[in-house]
Every structure is written in C-alpha cells, then in structure tokens.
Scaffold this active site. Structure first.
Site, PDB file in Angstrom:
ATOM      1  N   SER A   1       0.823  -1.199   0.000  1.00 35.87           N
ATOM      2  CA  SER A   1       0.000   0.000   0.000  1.00 35.87           C
ATOM      3  C   SER A   1       0.866   1.261   0.000  1.00 35.87           C
ATOM      4  CB  SER A   1      -0.940  -0.048   1.211  1.00 35.87           C
ATOM      5  OG  SER A   1      -1.921   0.951   1.137  1.00 35.87           O
TER       6      SER A   1
ATOM      7  N   LYS B   1     -21.471  18.500   6.623  1.00 33.39           N
ATOM      8  CA  LYS B   1     -20.473  18.682   7.675  1.00 33.39           C
ATOM      9  C   LYS B   1     -20.300  17.422   8.518  1.00 33.39           C
ATOM     10  CE  LYS B   1     -17.443  20.996   9.959  1.00 33.39           C
ATOM     11  NZ  LYS B   1     -16.139  21.260   9.329  1.00 33.39           N
TER      12      LYS B   1
END
Length: 313
Positions: A128, A180
């Site tokens: 990764s 949000k």
C-alpha cells in the site's frame, strides 16, 4: 515476608524508572553519525516501520506508527551530506495514510534529484503506502516471501444507528452545512454523500496509479490490471514488474553501492533515530508479525481513528 515485598517493590520501581529514563532520554536523533566518517563512500539506512502517518513517530504495545516528519528529516540530511552516496529505505509497513505516504515519497524524489541513489529493501510487508514510497526509489529489492502490492485506496465508515437505537441513545447534531457530518456513525450515509466519498477515493486511486506508472516505467493500463487491491509475494511482484530483484537487506546494500559507484566495502550508517523504549515495543510486535506476516495488513484494515478514514490499500 515484609522484607521480600519491599525488595520486590524496589526492583520493580528501579525497572520502571529505567524504562521511563530510556523513553525520555534515550532518543538519539542520528546527529552522532555526522562528521565522524572515515570514507566518502557512505550508505545511509532509513527505517520505515509500522503504519505510515503524517507527523511524528509513535508506538504502543499494540501498534507502531512511522511519522513522516521524522523520515523526511532523515531524507533531507542524506541529501545535504556529501559523504552519503546512496540511501537504503528498509520497509516493514502495511501502508498508512495517503498524505503521510505522499510526503515521504516527495522527499525520496528530491533525494534522487540531489544525485543520491535510493534502494528500497522490503522486509516482511511493504504494501500500500509502503509500495507507493518504494516505487519512487531507483530500485526495489524484496524477499521472495515479502508481502507487497495492495495498490489502491480504501475509505471506511460505520453505521451504528441500529445499536444506538437498541441502547436508547439519540444523537443531536448542529451543523453549518448539509455535509459537515459526512460519515457520522449515528446515521445512514446518503446517496449524494456516497458519490462524494467515492469521488475522493477515485481521485486518490488515480494518483496512486500515476505514481506507480511513473516510478516503475509501466503503462497505466498495465498498472490498473494489478492495482485492484490484491497483495503479491515478492516473487510474484518480480514477475509483474513491481520489484527489480529478490534478495535480503544486504543484497539491497550491495545494489546501492553498485548504483552509487562505491568501490570496496561501503561504510553503512543508520540515519534513523534510536528509540530504545519504542524499539522494545516494536520487538514485541514483531514476534507476532513474524508468525503471521500478513497480520500487519489485517491490522491496517481493522484500525479505526474517526468515524471515517482514508488510507492507501
């Protein structure tokens, strides 16, 4: 009996104080190596152990984090030191955050532009974000059984709404905009939010494919065939052009010396800080990872910090 308890208490107390002293005062910063060399053919070694994150190193009984701030500083010291001709990045990491991996990779690029040769040496796991960094090096050396690859990006969130309802818990949110609280565990992710999250993952994935393509000299279409999140052994990675050679740490040092044109036995120095207390913790972690080297990847998948997280995978 009382005397034995007192003696045992004193022994435990001294041991704890010793550990605290090592943790507080035993952190070397690598400066002792500078200005004390006897040759101009020096190879610097930088360790990248644990989950890659932005910021400073940290460690506990259950995890170790490789902070980008510390590693970037080591790379810059190597770039500024005329005696250091090459650097070996010793990787034992399942990956980590996108930002932290990118920060380190950018400094690797700058180190190479400064004229230094850089070789990646893969240990148990270099996947990764660890592979993101490795593919920016001049060469990559892996063990046949190294776990690498895992090219891709993952973002996770948890929906605990059903659990909260069973517990009689309710969440009251005040927010400045509709998105949000994206990824909040107290409610279902909306269809529009799914599209926003997916667009972020897709953008990061494009960046990952582009950096592997550039670093390895492989066409992006070919990279995408390999970049579906799967992991490879070192030998499989060699067959697919993801690494350059099979070998151990010392083979990586030899390759770095050859690339840098160092004649004879090179002087090898560690550029990584010395953390005695953290080292002991890392040693405890390595006992389990040596039995199950893929466990680091599993830990990377299971770890959660906030309601949602994005990291290279």
């Amino acid at each position: 009996m009382l005397k034995r308890k007192v003696v045992a208490g004193l022994i435990i107390g001294i041991a704890l104080l010793s550990i605290m002293a090592a943790a507080l005062y035993g952190k070397g910063d690598g400066k002792d190596y500078y200005g004390k060399r006897g040759s101009d053919g020096v190879i610097g070694v930088i360790q990248i152990n644990g989950t890659i994150v932005s910021g400073v190193d940290s460690s506990s009984l259950f995890s170790a984090a490789a902070g980008s701030d510390v590693i970037m500083e080591q790379l810059r010291r190597a770039a500024d030191d005329p005696a250091i001709k090459a650097v070996v990045l010793r990787l034992n990491t399942p990956g980590g955050t996108t930002g932290g991996s990118q920060e380190i990779a950018l400094e690797v690029d700058r180190l190479r532009k400064a004229g230094k040769k850089v070789v990646a040496s893969m240990g148990d796991v270099a996947a990764s974000g660890g592979y993101w960094i490795a593919c920016r090096c001049d060469k990559i050396v892996a063990n046949p059984g190294t776990i690498t690859g895992s090219i891709g990006v993952i973002m996770e969130t948890q929906n605990l709404q059903g659990l909260y309802e069973k517990l009689g818990m309710d969440s009251v949110v005040f927010k400045s905009g509709p998105h949000k609280d994206m990824g909040s565990s107290s409610r279902v992710v909306t269809e529009q939010e799914q599209q926003i999250f997916q667009s972020m993952v897709d953008d990061m994935y494009k960046q990952f494919v582009a950096t592997v393509s550039e670093g390895r000299g492989i066409d992006q279409a070919q990279v995408r065939e390999l970049a579906d999140g799967r992991i490879f052994t070192g030998s499989q990675a060699l067959d697919n052009g993801l690494v350059d050679d099979l070998g151990n740490y010392y083979d990586a040092l030899d390759m770095a010396a050859d690339l840098a044109g160092i004649k004879g036995e090179p002087e090898v120095i560690s550029l990584s800080p010395d953390y005695p207390w953290w080292g002991m913790l890392s040693g405890m972690q390595s006992e389990s990872s040596s039995i199950y080297p893929w466990a680091l990847l599993l830990f990377d998948k299971l770890q959660t910090g906030q309601a949602q997280s994005m990291r290279l995978k």
